[in-house]
Write a protein that holds these residues in place. Structure first.
Motif, PDB file in Angstrom:
ATOM      1  N   LEU A  29      12.385  10.019 -33.524  1.00 13.64           N
ATOM      2  CA  LEU A  29      11.284   9.192 -33.063  1.00 13.64           C
ATOM      3  C   LEU A  29      10.978   7.881 -33.399  1.00 13.64           C
ATOM      4  CD1 LEU A  29       8.676  12.688 -33.613  1.00 13.64           C
ATOM      5  CD2 LEU A  29       9.941  11.834 -31.327  1.00 13.64           C
ATOM      6  N   LYS A  30      11.170   7.548 -34.674  1.00 11.68           N
ATOM      7  CA  LYS A  30      11.268   6.281 -34.929  1.00 11.68           C
ATOM      8  C   LYS A  30      12.146   5.187 -34.250  1.00 11.68           C
ATOM      9  CE  LYS A  30      12.502   3.026 -38.936  1.00 11.68           C
ATOM     10  NZ  LYS A  30      13.078   2.827 -40.098  1.00 11.68           N
ATOM     11  N   ARG A  31      13.111   5.779 -33.782  1.00  9.71           N
ATOM     12  CA  ARG A  31      13.987   4.948 -32.807  1.00  9.71           C
ATOM     13  C   ARG A  31      13.283   4.673 -31.653  1.00  9.71           C
ATOM     14  NH1 ARG A  31      18.574   1.631 -32.208  1.00  9.71           N
ATOM     15  NH2 ARG A  31      19.398   1.710 -30.110  1.00  9.71           N
ATOM     16  N   ILE A  32      12.912   5.912 -30.899  1.00 11.35           N
ATOM     17  CA  ILE A  32      12.416   5.371 -29.428  1.00 11.35           C
ATOM     18  C   ILE A  32      10.941   4.836 -29.762  1.00 11.35           C
ATOM     19  CG2 ILE A  32      13.525   7.629 -28.815  1.00 11.35           C
ATOM     20  CD1 ILE A  32      10.886   9.051 -28.708  1.00 11.35           C
ATOM     21  N   HIS A  33      10.359   4.927 -30.614  1.00  6.60           N
ATOM     22  CA  HIS A  33       8.840   4.290 -30.814  1.00  6.60           C
ATOM     23  C   HIS A  33       9.191   2.815 -31.147  1.00  6.60           C
ATOM     24  CE1 HIS A  33       6.706   8.462 -32.104  1.00  6.60           C
ATOM     25  NE2 HIS A  33       7.208   8.394 -30.695  1.00  6.60           N
ATOM     26  N   ARG A  34       9.933   2.452 -31.745  1.00 10.67           N
ATOM     27  CA  ARG A  34      10.233   1.100 -31.920  1.00 10.67           C
ATOM     28  C   ARG A  34      10.530   0.392 -30.683  1.00 10.67           C
ATOM     29  NH1 ARG A  34      15.694  -0.602 -35.092  1.00 10.67           N
ATOM     30  NH2 ARG A  34      16.479  -0.748 -33.102  1.00 10.67           N
ATOM     31  N   PHE A  35      11.113   1.015 -29.654  1.00  8.79           N
ATOM     32  CA  PHE A  35      11.298   0.518 -28.215  1.00  8.79           C
ATOM     33  C   PHE A  35       9.999   0.662 -27.332  1.00  8.79           C
ATOM     34  CE2 PHE A  35      15.731   0.958 -29.605  1.00  8.79           C
ATOM     35  CZ  PHE A  35      16.345  -0.003 -28.883  1.00  8.79           C
ATOM     36  N   GLY A  36       8.960   1.353 -27.962  1.00  9.27           N
ATOM     37  CA  GLY A  36       7.637   1.421 -27.146  1.00  9.27           C
ATOM     38  C   GLY A  36       7.755   2.492 -26.258  1.00  9.27           C
ATOM     39  N   ILE A  37       8.451   3.569 -26.627  1.00 12.68           N
ATOM     40  CA  ILE A  37       8.707   4.828 -25.629  1.00 12.68           C
ATOM     41  C   ILE A  37       7.988   5.936 -26.271  1.00 12.68           C
ATOM     42  CG2 ILE A  37      10.192   6.695 -24.792  1.00 12.68           C
ATOM     43  CD1 ILE A  37      12.692   4.663 -25.022  1.00 12.68           C
ATOM     44  N   VAL A  38       6.741   6.595 -25.485  1.00 16.74           N
ATOM     45  CA  VAL A  38       6.262   7.750 -25.954  1.00 16.74           C
ATOM     46  C   VAL A  38       6.818   8.753 -25.183  1.00 16.74           C
ATOM     47  CG1 VAL A  38       4.019   9.076 -26.055  1.00 16.74           C
ATOM     48  CG2 VAL A  38       4.210   6.322 -26.106  1.00 16.74           C
ATOM     49  N   HIS A  39       7.648   9.750 -25.802  1.00 19.95           N
ATOM     50  CA  HIS A  39       8.391  10.949 -25.248  1.00 19.95           C
ATOM     51  C   HIS A  39       7.714  11.655 -24.405  1.00 19.95           C
ATOM     52  CE1 HIS A  39      10.962  14.423 -24.974  1.00 19.95           C
ATOM     53  NE2 HIS A  39      11.820  13.573 -25.028  1.00 19.95           N
ATOM     54  N   ARG A  40       6.552  12.176 -24.972  1.00 20.57           N
ATOM     55  CA  ARG A  40       5.582  13.014 -24.538  1.00 20.57           C
ATOM     56  C   ARG A  40       5.757  14.422 -24.030  1.00 20.57           C
ATOM     57  NH1 ARG A  40       0.870  10.462 -23.032  1.00 20.57           N
ATOM     58  NH2 ARG A  40       0.303  12.170 -21.840  1.00 20.57           N
ATOM     59  N   ASP A  41       7.123  14.716 -24.522  1.00 17.78           N
ATOM     60  CA  ASP A  41       7.319  16.301 -24.546  1.00 17.78           C
ATOM     61  C   ASP A  41       8.212  16.691 -25.645  1.00 17.78           C
ATOM     62  OD1 ASP A  41       7.294  18.844 -23.117  1.00 17.78           O
ATOM     63  OD2 ASP A  41       8.854  18.335 -21.822  1.00 17.78           O
ATOM     64  N   VAL A  42       7.858  16.412 -26.840  1.00 18.84           N
ATOM     65  CA  VAL A  42       8.709  16.810 -28.096  1.00 18.84           C
ATOM     66  C   VAL A  42       8.437  18.284 -28.396  1.00 18.84           C
ATOM     67  CG1 VAL A  42       8.984  16.210 -30.575  1.00 18.84           C
ATOM     68  CG2 VAL A  42       8.394  14.608 -28.906  1.00 18.84           C
ATOM     69  N   LYS A  43       9.509  18.750 -28.437  1.00 24.72           N
ATOM     70  CA  LYS A  43       9.527  20.347 -28.757  1.00 24.72           C
ATOM     71  C   LYS A  43      10.750  20.672 -29.114  1.00 24.72           C
ATOM     72  CE  LYS A  43       9.924  21.305 -23.839  1.00 24.72           C
ATOM     73  NZ  LYS A  43       9.375  21.981 -22.400  1.00 24.72           N
ATOM     74  N   PRO A  44      10.964  21.999 -29.654  1.00 24.99           N
ATOM     75  CA  PRO A  44      12.349  22.350 -30.048  1.00 24.99           C
ATOM     76  C   PRO A  44      13.548  22.301 -29.093  1.00 24.99           C
ATOM     77  CG  PRO A  44      10.578  24.005 -31.097  1.00 24.99           C
ATOM     78  CD  PRO A  44      10.006  23.054 -29.892  1.00 24.99           C
ATOM     79  N   SER A  45      13.166  22.584 -27.809  1.00 23.25           N
ATOM     80  CA  SER A  45      14.188  22.605 -26.622  1.00 23.25           C
ATOM     81  C   SER A  45      14.756  21.514 -26.342  1.00 23.25           C
ATOM     82  CB  SER A  45      13.792  23.436 -25.413  1.00 23.25           C
ATOM     83  OG  SER A  45      12.586  23.095 -25.030  1.00 23.25           O
ATOM     84  N   ASN A  46      14.042  20.385 -26.542  1.00 22.14           N
ATOM     85  CA  ASN A  46      14.183  18.878 -26.660  1.00 22.14           C
ATOM     86  C   ASN A  46      14.863  18.083 -27.555  1.00 22.14           C
ATOM     87  OD1 ASN A  46      13.462  19.033 -23.774  1.00 22.14           O
ATOM     88  ND2 ASN A  46      11.609  18.179 -23.927  1.00 22.14           N
ATOM     89  N   PHE A  47      14.951  18.954 -28.853  1.00 21.99           N
ATOM     90  CA  PHE A  47      15.621  18.416 -29.803  1.00 21.99           C
ATOM     91  C   PHE A  47      16.762  19.402 -30.353  1.00 21.99           C
ATOM     92  CE2 PHE A  47      15.679  17.473 -34.690  1.00 21.99           C
ATOM     93  CZ  PHE A  47      16.424  16.072 -34.372  1.00 21.99           C
ATOM     94  N   LEU A  48      18.026  18.960 -29.899  1.00 18.26           N
ATOM     95  CA  LEU A  48      19.169  19.711 -29.694  1.00 18.26           C
ATOM     96  C   LEU A  48      19.526  19.844 -31.312  1.00 18.26           C
ATOM     97  CD1 LEU A  48      21.145  18.807 -26.456  1.00 18.26           C
ATOM     98  CD2 LEU A  48      19.153  20.407 -26.981  1.00 18.26           C
ATOM     99  N   TYR A  49      20.083  21.105 -31.587  1.00 16.19           N
ATOM    100  CA  TYR A  49      20.539  21.198 -33.268  1.00 16.19           C
ATOM    101  C   TYR A  49      21.493  22.013 -33.556  1.00 16.19           C
ATOM    102  CZ  TYR A  49      19.847  22.829 -38.042  1.00 16.19           C
ATOM    103  OH  TYR A  49      20.292  23.347 -39.210  1.00 16.19           O
ATOM    104  N   ASN A  50      22.499  21.317 -33.922  1.00 22.30           N
ATOM    105  CA  ASN A  50      23.899  22.222 -34.243  1.00 22.30           C
ATOM    106  C   ASN A  50      23.953  22.309 -35.801  1.00 22.30           C
ATOM    107  OD1 ASN A  50      26.675  22.661 -35.146  1.00 22.30           O
ATOM    108  ND2 ASN A  50      27.162  22.202 -32.956  1.00 22.30           N
TER     109      ASN A  50
END
Length: 528
Positions: free
Chosen positions: A131-152
């Motif tokens: 989130l720090k990365r995309i916010h630095r580019f001025g991007i609001v993701h708007r759909d942050v949820k577990p299925s959109n944050f892949l985890y191995n």
């Protein structure tokens, strides 16, 4: 094995974008959303290795500017700090396929009750990095949820994906998000995309299928690709952006045949049908408007002096329904929308992503997923109010220019008592009689009141004095070590965790913690 329906979809994908068949063998579908489908595919590398990729096929009705904006987000911000990057992009006519690295990942629900507290910390820390990365580019993701944050879990790898709903901040570095923000979508029209044609560069490490490889060779078809202009042209016909993972993004190789006369004849044949459909649609809309007007008139007959009668009911009262509706961005997934989204605040910032991250953290700490589940925005706000309190909600709404009325004052829940009660992990006092232990456990029990819109949390006991902690100041517990116990550390969750949760679920977006601040939080002192 791939089912018959999926096999048919894969064949349609091959037909829509034939270049896919030349390089990839599509193994099956791994995801599906409103605007896209994601497939798992294998490509042959020059080393002879078969590497897996994720192919995201965007539905043809997606607006070209929205598609290009998603690509620009992946290209500029992706590839670093747990943000998914893009390897290649194919397009033919209205069909766009984005090729991304494939990350094998667990389903959030499957690992929710298996994660240790240390793993939960690592999960949230890596989410904040993304989130720090995309916010630095001025991007609001708007759909942050577990299925959109892949985890191995095994490899400890993470990836934030799906920028299809992303919006830009006023100072965003993503030019096409600025275009969407100002609604100047004509600058990237459908016709402009259709004019792109010609030769494409072959990816350096990907080669056409070899007859010596038996594992996937029978699924491939041969087609010579001309190296052409070595990737001088980008998706929109301009100069390419910086390379991603050291590779070139490349266009689909499509010889666009000008069939203007044929298109005209097809359009002409559809005019009669279109006119008849419009007439039928007008009649339908008129009927709907009439019924809607009757409902609004009935709602508006309620005296404005009456107080709201929604409390403890499973529906919104006519007084609330009679209020004028406001239009504001509300994209996202129910249960993860921030209060400023639910109340239709027009000025929404990156803070809405932090709220969604807070809901994920709340699920991890409480062991409950989905935590919130309401049928509409007003009931969703009411559910949040049962956790954060009515007074806090009213004061926060006032800060961003909204008025929220509550017919009864609801106290804010103690976050530790809430999470431990729902998780049913009762931490007994270090000293005291058995009677004290029983009282402590009884105070942590939570009751979930069900209704058609989900549930509300009620506490059946009064929290002990030592659990009513103020989270304005962080206190460290010297007795809490980083080692895992037989409860995977869940019997020793430090106060810092609930302080961070409190900051993430701040009802006021102006004071809500940022991703950069969250990474410096004392909870993560062992991960710095």
């Amino acid at each position: 094995m791939v089912g018959g329906d999926v096999t048919g979809e894969i064949e349609k994908l091959y037909a829509a974008v034939p270049q896919i068949r030349n390089i990839f063998y599509v193994m099956g579908k791994i995801g599906e959303g409103t605007f896209s489908c994601v497939y798992l595919a294998v490509a042959r590398l020059m080393s002879g290795e078969d590497r897996k990729f994720a192919l995201k096929h965007l539905i043809p009705t997606s607006h070209p500017t929205r598609v290009a904006a998603e690509l620009q987000c992946l290209t500029l911000a992706g590839g670093e700090d747990n943000v998914m990057g893009v390897k290649y992009c194919f397009r033919k006519n209205d069909h766009v396929v984005i090729v991304m690295p494939y990350l094998e990942h667990e389903c959030f629900v499957d690992v929710l009750h298996l994660l240790s507290f240390q793993e939960t910390k690592e999960y949230m820390f890596n989410l904040f990095k993304a989130l720090k990365r995309i916010h630095r580019f001025g991007i609001v993701h708007r759909d942050v949820k577990p299925s959109n944050f892949l985890y191995n879990r095994r490899l400890k790898q993470y990836a934030l994906v799906d920028f299809g709903l992303a919006q830009g901040t006023p100072d965003t570095q993503i030019e096409l998000l600025k275009v969407l923000q100002t609604k100047k979508q004509g600058s990237c029209s459908q016709s402009n995309l259709h004019t792109i044609s010609g030769n494409i560069p072959v990816p350096r490490e990907v080669v056409l299928p070899s007859s010596t490889k038996q594992s996937v060779k029978r699924h491939w078809s041969y087609s010579q690709i001309n190296p052409g202009n070595s990737g001088k042209e980008g998706l929109l016909g301009g100069s390419t952006q910086r390379s991603v993972f050291g590779e070139r993004n490349f266009n689909v190789h499509s010889a666009v045949i000008h069939e203007v006369n044929a298109e005209k004849s097809i359009k002409q044949s559809k005019i009669t049908d279109a006119v008849s459909r419009k007439l039928a649609a007008r009649k339908s809309v008129a009927a709907k408007n009439t019924s809607g007007a009757v409902a609004r008139k009935a709602a508006s007959t309620c005296p404005t002096s009456m107080t709201c009668d929604c409390y403890a009911r499973d529906q919104v009262c006519s007084i609330c329904l009679a209020r004028t509706r406001q239009v504001a961005p509300r994209a996202g997934t129910p249960g993860f929308r921030a209060p400023e989204v639910l109340t239709k605040c027009p000025n929404q910032t990156t803070a809405i992503d932090m709220w969604s991250a807070g809901i994920i953290f709340l699920s991890l700490l409480s062991g409950r997923y989905h935590f919130f589940n309401a049928g509409d925005d007003m009931n969703a706000l009411a559910q949040i109010m049962t956790i954060r309190g009515s007074r806090e909600t009213v004061l926060a709404a006032k800060q961003f220019g909204k008025t929220v009325l509550c017919s009864k004052e609801l106290p804010a829940k103690d976050l530790r008592a809430l999470c431990e009660g729902l998780r049913q992990v009762c931490i007994a006092p270090t000293s005291g009689t058995e009677s004290d232990v029983q009282k402590h456990r009884a105070a942590l029990q939570m009751r979930m009141v069900e209704n058609q819109d989900g549930w509300f949390v009620e506490q059946t006991g009064v929290p002990p004095a030592n659990t009513n902690k103020s989270y304005d100041c962080i206190s460290s517990n010297a007795n809490m070590d980083s080692g895992q116990s037989n409860l995977n550390g869940w019997d020793k969750v430090p106060d810092e965790a609930y302080h961070l949760l409190d900051r993430l679920l701040d009802m006021n977006p102006a004071t809500r913690i940022t991703a950069e601040e969250a990474l410096l939080h004392p909870l993560f002192k062992d991960l710095f």
